[in-house]
Structure formats: structure tokens, C-alpha cells
Enzyme design. Structure first.
Site, mmCIF file in Angstrom:
data_model
loop_
_atom_site.group_PDB
_atom_site.id
_atom_site.type_symbol
_atom_site.label_atom_id
_atom_site.label_comp_id
_atom_site.label_asym_id
_atom_site.label_seq_id
_atom_site.Cartn_x
_atom_site.Cartn_y
_atom_site.Cartn_z
ATOM 1 N N GLN A 191 0.801 -1.224 0.000
ATOM 2 C CA GLN A 191 0.000 0.000 0.000
ATOM 3 C C GLN A 191 0.833 1.274 0.000
ATOM 4 O O GLN A 191 0.321 2.345 -0.310
ATOM 5 C CB GLN A 191 -0.958 -0.013 1.198
ATOM 6 C CG GLN A 191 -1.995 -1.134 1.083
ATOM 7 C CD GLN A 191 -2.928 -1.193 2.272
ATOM 8 O OE1 GLN A 191 -2.667 -1.895 3.247
ATOM 9 N NE2 GLN A 191 -4.023 -0.469 2.227
ATOM 10 N N HIS B 299 0.717 -9.345 4.573
ATOM 11 C CA HIS B 299 -0.368 -8.368 4.617
ATOM 12 C C HIS B 299 -1.021 -8.323 3.233
ATOM 13 O O HIS B 299 -0.580 -7.596 2.345
ATOM 14 C CB HIS B 299 0.165 -6.988 5.028
ATOM 15 C CG HIS B 299 -0.913 -6.020 5.450
ATOM 16 N ND1 HIS B 299 -0.925 -5.381 6.672
ATOM 17 C CD2 HIS B 299 -2.025 -5.590 4.818
ATOM 18 C CE1 HIS B 299 -1.990 -4.592 6.762
ATOM 19 N NE2 HIS B 299 -2.664 -4.701 5.627
ATOM 20 N N ASN C 165 -1.750 -10.702 8.612
ATOM 21 C CA ASN C 165 -2.691 -9.616 8.850
ATOM 22 C C ASN C 165 -4.115 -10.066 8.534
ATOM 23 O O ASN C 165 -4.378 -10.588 7.447
ATOM 24 C CB ASN C 165 -2.344 -8.433 7.942
ATOM 25 C CG ASN C 165 -3.334 -7.290 8.089
ATOM 26 O OD1 ASN C 165 -3.359 -6.608 9.108
ATOM 27 N ND2 ASN C 165 -4.191 -7.093 7.083
ATOM 28 N N GLU C 166 -4.994 -9.876 9.468
ATOM 29 C CA GLU C 166 -6.425 -10.165 9.273
ATOM 30 C C GLU C 166 -6.651 -11.519 8.615
ATOM 31 O O GLU C 166 -7.144 -11.616 7.483
ATOM 32 C CB GLU C 166 -7.109 -9.042 8.492
ATOM 33 C CG GLU C 166 -7.116 -7.736 9.269
ATOM 34 C CD GLU C 166 -8.009 -6.660 8.672
ATOM 35 O OE1 GLU C 166 -8.463 -6.806 7.529
ATOM 36 O OE2 GLU C 166 -8.247 -5.651 9.368
#
Ligand code: BGC
Length: 408
Positions: free
Chosen positions: A17, A111, A155-156
Site C-alpha cells: 500500500q 499483509h 494480517n487479518e
């Protein structure tokens, strides 16, 4: 408000990102497929790959003591088994910069994005993925472990299910763009092309959780002192009239099945953005009259307190808030959001819950996946043309809270 002296106050990013030019991962492929759902490609992102030092210095100057960021697997292992020493050295410099500025690095090993070769080999439903991920983590730790005090494996882990439940991202193999994406990563069978966010099946969940265990073991075997956990997307669930049974079932499928599988970890990373109202047929749209963020989510800063309490109730583990934030172009709303969310953390602490940190998402306005650069979550604005950084008042406010409530 009273917070423990060693409380972690930070901001987060993820490699794809913000770094720019991550051409070897599956997201880059998806972003470039004709007719796909992405509104724009990530391109140079925030050029954080080159500007990391200034960005870290800025976080320190604001008063924060923690930076959560991720390592880009596809840079470190661009082809299976071929590790890039240059990429590892880059992340060594990033970690060193954190330590130099008095910032505790919190490192995420996965991620959202994965190397293209992993996607071609069946991605997050393939039997070999846990072992491959563990090998990657072990290699990273051998090179960088001395500088990594906090690690987050994945992540998540439950993100695929949250997206599927909210109908935000339906996998539809029959669509042309999907076949093209599978072809572009050289995955011969579109049914076997499973990027992380599409791994909502039971097989996907098992693969992700096995990968977590494999990573945890690999990390701990190099650095027994590292604090290691996983992060989960958690919501304040509320049942609308008639929606109770559905709410219980959805919360179990999206969250509890993951919370219950992390016994023995050092912490659980809580990531909360909003409330989810559930009706008889599933997730309801934002309630009439409730303010919405740029994501279309309800403005619901109190959701964080609810999800911390639930995470503790189900796992009994210490909590780190690894993501909480708001996408808005009105920074005064961000200031209020942070103050109210942090107030919720303070109430949890007062009640004796073991919460160890608050990491705002995101440090920078960055690439918000299929929505491109439109939603702005950042504490720091980024000029898309010049890459110039501008600190928002909310960043100063969070820094001030950190300074008043800790050792920063
Ligand atoms: C993800 C981030 C994302 C953020 C805001 C989280 O689900 O970890 O990558 O940008 O939410 O939508």
C-alpha cells in the site's frame, strides 16, 4: 486517561500500500487485468521504499513510539526458493531506522499480497502454502531477527470471510477478468487461483491458520524473545430485530472460529473500523441517519472498545490494537474518532483488561486496494504528483495523546 508506561502508540502501513513498484505479487496482477474491480493500479504508491527514513523520522517527531509495517514477501522471495539478499538488506535498513529514532518496529510477515509464484501454485488453498510461508519467515528471521521485537504472522487472517460476508468481494470464476488474472500469474486452472482475500472456504481457513502456526514456530525458533501473534478484523456486531440467529452465525464464521484457534499466542491483534448490523438475511447497509466514512462504513469509534472486550473474552490473551482508523477528507472527524476510540481503550484498561498498544491505520494516505487512492485514512497526507508529505492535525493530536500517556 491513564495508560501503562510502556504502552505502544503507533501508526501502521503495509508494504504494497505504500512502497510502490511491487510488481512481483498477485495484487499487481489483479490491478492490471482489464475489466477487473480495481479503480486504479498501485503504481509508485507513496514511494515509501525510498522515503521510509523520512517517514519514520516524522512518526518519531510526532511523538509516536511504534511503527507497524509489513515485509513484502514477493520482494524477498521473487521466485520460489530464490531469496534476495538486497531486499533483506533493505528491510534491515528500515528496522535500523526505527531503532535509531526510538521507534519500536512491529513487523507483519503477510499483509494481503503474496508472490505471483505462490498464487500460481494454488495460493491460500494449497497444501504446501503453510510450509512455504514458514520457510520464508525463518529465512527473514535469520537475517533480521535481532531487530524484530514484535511480529505479526498474518494480517487479518479472517479478512476473506469478512469480505465474503459483506458481499464486498465475491469470487466469480466465470468472469473473464478472473481467468485473465489466473493466466497472468501462470495458474493453469482458474479454480486453483486463490489470492489471500479470496480464501473464504473452510480449506482456505485451515491453510491460513496452519500457515500462522508454521510461521510462529519459525519465528520463535530463531528468536525466542520475539512477541508473536496474528491480527484479526473484528467488528462491534449488533443484531437488528429478527437478526439475532444470523448475527451469532456470522460472528462465529467470520471471527470466533479464528479467535478460538489462537490459543497460546503472545497476543491478539485487534483491527476494528466500524459496527456491523445484522438482519435476518445478513449484513445490513449503514443505518439511516448515521454518519458514513469514505468507505461507506458507519462512523462508529466505539466499535473498538466492543471488539477489544470480545477478543479478551474469547481468547484471554493480551490485546494490541494493530489497526483502527477512519477514511475521511475532514480531519476534524479523524481527531474526534481517535479521541473516542482511545477513550474506549482507556475504559478497557480501567477494567483491568491487558491492552498493550494502539496503532492507528494509517500513517500515510495510501493505496486502499480496489478503491485505489480515493479513501484517505492517513495521519499524513501524500501529494500524488510530488509525493510531498503534509502532517494533518490528527497526527499531532495522536502524538500529543501519546506524549501525555507514556514514555514517548
Ligand atoms: C487492512 C488494510 C486496509 C484497512 C482499511 C484493513 O482491513 O489491513 O490493508 O487498508 O483495513 O480498509
Amino acid at each position: 486517561m491513564s495508560f501503562p508506561e510502556r504502552f505502544l502508540w503507533g501508526a501502521g502501513t503495509s508494504a504494497h500500500q505504500v512502497e510502490g513498484g511491487n510488481v512481483y505479487n498477485d495484487s499487481w496482477v489483479l490491478e492490471h487485468v482489464r475489466g477487473g474491480p480495481y479503480v486504479e493500479p498501485s503504481g509508485d504508491a507513496c514511494d515509501h521504499y525510498h522515503r521510509y527514513r523520512d517517514d519514520i523520522a516524522l512518526l518519531a517527531e510526532l511523538g509516536l513510539n511504534t511503527y507497524r509495517f509489513s515485509l513484502e514477501w514477493s520482494r524477498i522471495e521473487p521466485e520460489e526458493g530464490e531469496f534476495s539478499r538486497a531486499a533483506l538488506e533493505h528491510y534491515r535498513r528500515v528496522l535500523a531506522a526505527c531503532h535509531e529514532y526510538g521507534i519500536t518496529p512491529m513487523v507483519t510477515f503477510h499483509h494481503v499480497t503474496s508472490p505471483r509464484w505462490l498464487a500460481a501454485a494454488g495460493g491460500w488453498e494449497a497444501n504446501d502454502t503453510p510450509e512455504r510461508f514458514g520457510r520464508f519467515c525463518g529465512r527473514v528471521m535469520a537475517h533480521l531477527g535481532d531487530l524484530i521485537p514484535f511480529a505479526c504472522t498474518i494480517n487479518e487472517a479472517n479478512l476473506p470471510r469478512v469480505l465474503a460476508a459483506g458481499a464486498g468481494l465475491e469470487r466469480d470464476d466465470s468472469q473473464g477478468w478472473w481467468r485473465e488474472a489466473a493466466g497472468a500469474v501462470a495458474c493453469s486452472d482458474p479454480d486453483r487461483f486463490v489470492p489471500f482475500v479470496y480464501a473464504a472456504s473452510e480449506r482456505g481457513r485451515e491453510t491460513i491458520m496452519a500457515a500462522h502456526r508454521s510461521a510462529l514456530q519459525a519465528i520463535k525458533s530463531v528468536s525466542g524473545d520475539a512477541v508473536v501473534g496474528i491480527t484479526l478484523a473484528l467488528h462491534a456486531f449488533e443484531a437488528a430485530p429478527g437478526g439475532n440467529a444470523r448475527m451469532e452465525a456470522l460472528r462465529r464464521w467470520c471471527e470466533d472460529e479464528f479467535l478460538e484457534a489462537i490459543e497460546g499466542d503472545d497476543y491478539v491483534g485487534v483491527q476494528t473500523y466500524t459496527r456491523l448490523r445484522i438482519g435476518r438475511d445478513g449484513v445490513l447497509p449503514a443505518e439511516e441517519g448515521v454518519e458514513r466514512t469514505q468507505m461507506g462504513y458507519e462512523y462508529w469509534p466505539d466499535a473498538l472498545e466492543a471488539s477489544i472486550r470480545r477478543a479478551v473474552e474469547v481468547t484471554g490473551l493480551p490485546v494490541i490494537v494493530t489497526e483502527n482508523g477512519i477514511a475521511t477528507d475532514d480531519d476534524t472527524r479523524r481527531v474526534e474518532f481517535i479521541e473516542r476510540a482511545v477513550g474506549g481503550v482507556a475504559r478497557c484498561l480501567e477494567d483491568g483488561l491487558d491492552v498493550r498498544g494502539y496503532v492507528y491505520w494509517s500513517a500515510l494516505d495510501n493505496f486502499e486496494w480496489i478503491l485505489g487512492y480515493r479513501p484517505t485514512f492517513g495521519l499524513i497526507a501524500v501529494d500524488r504528483r510530488t509525493q510531498e508529505r503534509t502532517v494533518k492535525p490528527s497526527a499531532r493530536r495522536l502524538g500529543e495523546i501519546a506524549r501525555q500517556n507514556g514514555l514517548c
